[in-house]
Design an enzyme around this catalytic site. Structure first.
Site, mmCIF file in Angstrom:
data_model
loop_
_atom_site.group_PDB
_atom_site.id
_atom_site.type_symbol
_atom_site.label_atom_id
_atom_site.label_comp_id
_atom_site.label_asym_id
_atom_site.label_seq_id
_atom_site.Cartn_x
_atom_site.Cartn_y
_atom_site.Cartn_z
ATOM 1 N N ARG A 127 13.648 -29.976 -7.714
ATOM 2 C CA ARG A 127 12.541 -29.752 -6.840
ATOM 3 C C ARG A 127 11.283 -30.224 -7.672
ATOM 4 O O ARG A 127 10.345 -30.100 -6.995
ATOM 5 C CB ARG A 127 12.309 -28.723 -6.256
ATOM 6 N N GLY A 187 21.994 -20.072 -9.127
ATOM 7 C CA GLY A 187 23.204 -19.490 -9.562
ATOM 8 C C GLY A 187 23.352 -18.328 -8.574
ATOM 9 O O GLY A 187 24.552 -17.700 -9.063
ATOM 10 N N GLY A 188 22.786 -17.925 -7.574
ATOM 11 C CA GLY A 188 23.064 -16.654 -6.770
ATOM 12 C C GLY A 188 24.365 -16.737 -6.121
ATOM 13 O O GLY A 188 24.877 -15.783 -5.862
ATOM 14 N N GLU A 189 25.085 -17.886 -6.043
ATOM 15 C CA GLU A 189 26.282 -17.973 -5.450
ATOM 16 C C GLU A 189 27.297 -18.017 -6.586
ATOM 17 O O GLU A 189 28.668 -18.237 -6.239
ATOM 18 C CB GLU A 189 26.686 -19.175 -4.684
ATOM 19 N N TRP A 238 14.897 -19.381 -7.970
ATOM 20 C CA TRP A 238 14.809 -20.965 -7.725
ATOM 21 C C TRP A 238 13.774 -21.694 -7.363
ATOM 22 O O TRP A 238 13.780 -22.816 -6.984
ATOM 23 C CB TRP A 238 16.259 -21.437 -7.473
ATOM 24 N N ASP A 299 22.302 -12.967 2.741
ATOM 25 C CA ASP A 299 21.899 -14.315 1.826
ATOM 26 C C ASP A 299 20.411 -14.257 2.308
ATOM 27 O O ASP A 299 19.982 -15.544 2.298
ATOM 28 C CB ASP A 299 22.504 -15.426 1.866
ATOM 29 N N ASP A 301 17.429 -14.733 0.803
ATOM 30 C CA ASP A 301 16.650 -14.645 -0.638
ATOM 31 C C ASP A 301 15.110 -14.688 -0.154
ATOM 32 O O ASP A 301 14.704 -14.859 0.651
ATOM 33 C CB ASP A 301 16.772 -16.267 -1.035
ATOM 34 N N ARG A 326 12.620 -15.133 4.437
ATOM 35 C CA ARG A 326 13.649 -15.952 5.070
ATOM 36 C C ARG A 326 14.241 -15.190 6.215
ATOM 37 O O ARG A 326 15.082 -15.579 7.324
ATOM 38 C CB ARG A 326 14.536 -16.037 4.033
#
Lengths: 540, 255
Positions: A127, A187-189, A238, A299, A301, A326
């Site tokens: 980004r 890396g949250g997944e 992130w 999810d 975030d 979100r």
């Protein structure tokens, strides 16, 4: 007007000679709108520009000025940085171009050699970069932080931040604070343990680390159920946060707990996932936190850009944060203390009955994923996401990109294996028979009420920019929708006062980035990534 | 290291080097389905019908359709694309392959016993060519069937002929548009965005229409194709299916 332009031009010309982006200049980035010096334009993160050459009266004559095609097959999510006539733009996965900001002609190209296998959840994107002095800083898909010479692109230092073979990566743009480069982690997944780091700009040596998932003995650890789930607890960081120099606080958003869609292994609130955190800039010590969604299994975030505004709140001046989260609520927080001041839905949501006096949601039944699946608004990509909002001091409005859609949340087995996804099933990201729609909305931040909206057929993946010309720049379409829908790719200008469309152009490639504006030889330019390219626009 | 462990390790290593999938039991497919749900579905969809990543239900894959191709692409990822590799042992990768194969119905009866040449004659006699395009010949009121044998399973084709309304792809819903000046359009929606709709109009061909000009815009989700149940006997149906299955993707001609 001519006087102001001359002044801007002289300031610009003199700065160009020195070609040093000092910390002083970053602190006062607002006062030199000819440049775009940080990810969100300033430490307050308004993504607002005082430039007004392009305005409500003439925006309909905008034309393409130059296009820079990049040899990448990854999605471009970058926000370019413009300093003293040079545009520094990251090319995914982990490369950087330095371009002449007036013509788009490249000066240099840093190309990173990545390991054969890296796992970034949703494409190896980047980004943007940060600049300080004569250095450019880049976080990489293999979780390194790199300092490059702003003049040649040569590597000055390259340090590992975390192990990419266990799911860590960097996708967000770093933020310079004093003589430190602050970077988040993704890396949250993948069952990472998230953190926010600060490194010495000269040596690359780490100054501090704040673990977003507290370990044994640390405050907040008790919210992890007393088992080992915290070790793979997620909490990535992130998206680039904001900085308040007076309070000396770095304010940053923390992402989802892991595994994403099965919360059984982690009973408790799971701090500091889905939270805003405020850290002492010198030590990384936590000053306060505000958790938007305790024990998240959807999810949702809190990786949004915090907008810092000093304004009157119920009769007295306060240091505020505006945050559209979100899960569909717009929040106003006190940024010295984290105190909850306001929370109001800005999109349809069916998971919370409301927020209590501390801002904690009262969760409705049937809003957590189940083995058979359950429909909940908003969908898994949220009512908004990482793409940037904007605050315009002239209108006083908060602007954002909104998704009005539902998701189908399924719960599955969470099984951790290093380097692989650790999510506990995935929801249906889009519901083709009922896809919903997108919109650009203006909110009154004092009440959270909607002032206007501009509806879009597909759900946009891009942020918004507003200017002193009372113009909002935004985009529709994006990368994540079924089949043909992904073809929508318009970049547009709206009247920031009322949402009326002023101009649009079909750029013909997926857009998932944030626009910026700057001056090139005294002429206002607007830049936006689309497809594999950076496009710039100006008046004829 | 115990001999049993060594043997197990050798087995795992050799499993990774196979050309055909050694793990194809229903239990393997089930294990593969679980892994797919966590590791693949966010891009390919829970049912494998696509999203950010391509549809995996056709049985034909852009980067190679053999078992070895699928194994390689899942294990290592596909360079230059958003497809990442995984950090799994060979067994688990093969289980994913087994599940992906099951998505296209490739494990069901995939051969038919009819006569393709007779099927081709049937295809004309029954009037199929009046709506479908085959290698440049025919019309565009239905799916182009030029390479349908590479795209769809026999079971899918059989269902489409006998019960065309059961599962109508969104691509073949019929848009009915009336503009402010009273002109009526009818055809498949090729694309649409906030401002325009692209259709393959049944009489005018490809058209881009402005939403701001619409008086009425409706979508008919039923199929325009009539059912051939009772119109074809078993033998004729098998001939027709044989013909359709024979319509395979052909290699590009070299100069």
């Amino acid at each position: 007007m001519i006087g102001i332009l001359l002044l801007l031009f002289l300031t610009y010309a003199s700065q160009r000679l020195t070609a040093q982006v000092t910390y002083e200049r970053l602190l006062n980035a607002d006062s030199e709108p000819g440049n775009w010096l940080t990810y969100s334009g300033s430490y307050r993160s308004w993504r607002y520009s005082a430039l007004d050459q392009v305005n409500r009266q003439n925006a309909d004559s905008l034309k393409v000025t130059w296009v820079h095609q990049m040899p990448t097959s990854h999605r471009i999510e970058t926000t370019p940085i413009v300093a003293d006539g040079v545009m520094y733009v990251s090319e995914p996965p982990s490369n950087v171009f330095a371009l002449d900001a007036a013509t788009g002609r490249p000066y240099w190209h840093y190309k990173r050699n990545l390991p054969a296998k890296i796992n970034v959840c949703c494409d190896a994107v980047n980004r943007g970069v940060a600049v300080l002095g004569d250095r450019v800083f880049l976080g990489t898909a293999d979780a390194h932080l790199v300092a490059l010479s702003a003049k040649t692109g040569a590597v000055l230092w390259d340090v590992p931040v975390a192990d990419s073979q266990t799911g860590y990566s960097i996708t967000g743009a770093p933020l310079i604070v004093k003589d430190m480069v602050v970077t988040g982690i993704a890396g949250g997944e993948y069952g990472i343990r998230g953190f926010l780091d600060a490194y010495d700009v000269t040596t690359g040596k780490r100054r501090w680390r704040f673990n977003t998932i507290p370990g044994p003995g640390e405050k907040g650890h008790e919210t992890w159920g007393g088992n080992d789930a915290w070790k793979q607890g997620g909490g990535p960081t992130w998206i680039t946060g904001s900085y308040d120099p007076e309070l000396n606080l770095i304010i940053w958003g923390v992402g989802n707990p892991s595994p994403d869609w099965n919360a059984d292994v982690r009973p408790g609130d799971n701090l500091y996932s889905d939270s805003a955190i405020a850290l002492d800039a010198d030590t990384g010590a936590l000053k306060w936190h505000f958790q938007f969604v305790p024990h998240d299994a959807n999810d949702w975030d809190a990786v949004q850009v915090p907008i810092l505004v000093d304004a009157e709140w119920q009769g007295r001046p306060r240091k505020l944060i505006y945050w559209a989260h979100r899960a569909g609520f717009f929040y106003v927080l006190d940024r010295a203390t984290g105190e909850f001041l306001l929370g109001k839905p800005f999109a349809k949501q069916t998971w919370a009955k409301g927020l209590d006096s501390k801002g904690r949601p009262e969760r409705l039944p049937n809003s957590m994923p189940t083995e058979d699946g359950v429909y909940v608004w908003p969908g898994v990509q949220g009512a908004t996401n990482w793409y940037s909002p904007s605050y315009n001091p002239l209108t006083g409005y908060f602007y954002l990109t909104v998704w009005e859609n539902k998701g189908y949340y399924l719960k599955g087995e969470p099984k951790y294996t290093p380097g692989n996804r650790y999510v506990g099933s995935v929801p249906d990201i889009d519901v083709p028979e009922d896809p919903g729609f997108g919109a650009i909305r203006a909110l009154n931040p004092k009440t959270g009420d909607k002032v206007w909206e501009y509806k879009t057929h597909t759900k946009p993946w891009s942020g918004v920019l507003t200017t002193a010309g009372h113009v909002l720049f935004g985009a529709n379409g994006g990368w994540l929708s079924r089949g043909r829908e992904e073809m929508e790719a318009y970049f547009f200008a709206l009247d920031a006062d009322n949402g009326k469309e002023l101009w649009r152009i079909n750029l013909g490639g997926a857009m998932a980035a944030n626009p910026i504006t700057y001056l090139a030889n005294g002429r206002q330019m607007v830049a936006m990534a689309a497809g594999g390219a950076i496009f710039t626009f100006s008046l004829p | 290291m115990k001999a049993a462990t060594v043997l197990a390790l050798l087995f795992i290593l050799s499993a990774g080097a196979q050309n055909t999938n050694p793990y194809t039991t229903p239990a393997d497919r089930e294990s593969g389905a679980k892994i797919f749900r966590s590791h693949c579905a966010s891009c390919h969809g829970i049912r494998g019908t696509g999203g950010l990543g391509p549809d995996l239900t056709s049985g034909s894959f852009f980067h190679g359709s053999s078992d070895a191709d699928l194994f390689r692409n899942i294990a290592d990822g596909i360079p230059g694309t958003a497809m990442p590799g995984v950090f799994f042992e060979g067994t688990q990768v093969w289980q994913i392959v087994a599940f992906v194969r099951s998505l296209s119905g490739a494990s069901a009866a995939s051969s038919v016993t009819g006569d393709a040449a007779r099927g081709q004659r049937q295809f004309r006699q029954q009037g199929c060519i009046g709506c479908h395009l085959v290698r440049g010949e025919g019309a565009t009121k239905g799916p182009d069937l030029s390479v349908i044998g590479s795209q769809r399973s026999v079971a899918h084709l059989r269902e489409s002929i006998l019960d065309p309304n059961r599962n109508v792809s969104q691509d073949f819903w019929v848009a009915k548009i009336i503009t402010r000046d009273g002109t009526a359009y009818s055809g498949f929606v090729m694309n649409q965005d906030t401002y325009t709709v692209q259709i393959l109009d049944f009489s005018r061909g490809l058209q881009t229409l402005q939403r701001s000009e619409f008086k009425d815009f409706g979508i008919d989700r039923s199929s325009v194709m009539p059912s051939y149940r009772g119109k074809l006997n078993d033998e004729e149906l098998n001939d027709m299916l044989s013909y359709l299955v024979s319509l395979k993707r052909q290699p590009a001609r070299s100069e």
